[in-house]
Design an enzyme around this catalytic site. Sequence first.
Site: not given
Length: 343
Positions: A10-12, A149, A310
Site C-alpha cells: 500500500s505504500g509508495y 535510495c 528514489n
Amino acid sequence: MLRVAIVGASGYIGGELLRLLHGHPRVTVVAATSDRLAGRRVDGPHPNLRGHTDLCFVGHHTLENTDFDVLFLAAPHRETMGRMAEYLKLARTVIDLSGDFRLRDPEVYASYYGVAHAAPQLIPEFTAGLPEWHRARLTTSDRIAVPGCMATAGILAVRPLALDGLIEGTVRVDARTGSSGSGVSGGAAGAHAERSGALRVFAPSGHRHEAEIAQATDRTVRMTATGVEAVRGVQVLCHVKLAPGVSEKEVRSAFRAAYGDEPFVRVIAQRQGLYRLPEPKILTGSNFCDVGFAVSADDGTAVLVGALDNLVKGGAGGAVQCMNVRFGWPERTGLEFFGLHPN
C-alpha cells in the site's frame, strides 16, 4: 510466468512494484498485502493503476501455506527482520527492500537503527541488490537486499574511484531527497504546508545510508541529508580528496571502465548544456542512475554526483532489475521507460 507477491503493497514503494510488475511480461502478481486495506482494490491508493488490474489487497495472514516464485518485501525497517524466517518459507526467491539485511555487521545495524538485530544469523544469506557490482552473485542468490535510495546513488558515484585507489580520506556526502522518500506515513513534517518551499536538513549526521556507502566503498563516510521540495528524486554530492597525481582523465576513465556496458548507469559530466551533471528531474519514473564528477585541479579534490528516482532505481526498479538478473532475463525487461523531458 512466475507467480510473485508483494508484502506491504500500500505504500509508495509497493505502488511502484505493482506498476512495474504489472507491465512485466514474465510475471504475474498474485498477491499484494496490506492489513489496513485488506479487501479493497489496489487502484484505490494507487490510482495510476486504474484500468490495469482488478487486484485487491489481502491481509498478511493469507500468505500462510502459500508458495510463490518471488516475494518482494516492502515492509518497514525493524519490522521485516522479525518476520524474515516466516517470509523465507513462502517463496523460492525473496527480495527485501527494507533496511534490515543491507548491513553485514549486526553491531553497525544496531548503532544506526537503534535496536538489536532480530535475525543476525540470516544476514550472511543475503546478497546486496546492486547488479552493477554484484551481478555474478545475484545470478544464483535467492536472498537479496536492495540498497537504500541515497545509498544506491552514493555507492554508484563513489565506488569506482574507491576501488581503484583514486581517492583518500573521508568521503563527505551531501544528499537531497524528495518528499516520497518519507513514505506514505511521513507525519507532520511531510505535510505540504510544512514542506512546500523548504530545504529541511532532517539528518545533519548519522543517516543510516551513510553506513551502506561506507560498507560498499571501504571508506569513512559522513553524510548529511536534506529534504527538498520535489516529490521524487535523489541527488548526492560526494566530496572527496583525490590521491596525489590523479587527473580528471583518470577519474573519467574509472567511471567509463566501471559503467561503460551497464544498462542503467550513465556517466554525465559535460562542459556545456542545461544538464551538465546528473539531475534527478529527467530521471523521474526511470530505472537509470546518472553519475558524474567535477574535478578541482587547484586543490586535488572532486565532487562525485549521483542522481536517480528514489522509488525506481532507488527502490522498486532496483528490485525488479535484481529479479531479472536472478532469472537470466534481459535486465531492461519491464524497465524500458526512460524518463520525461520536459517534466
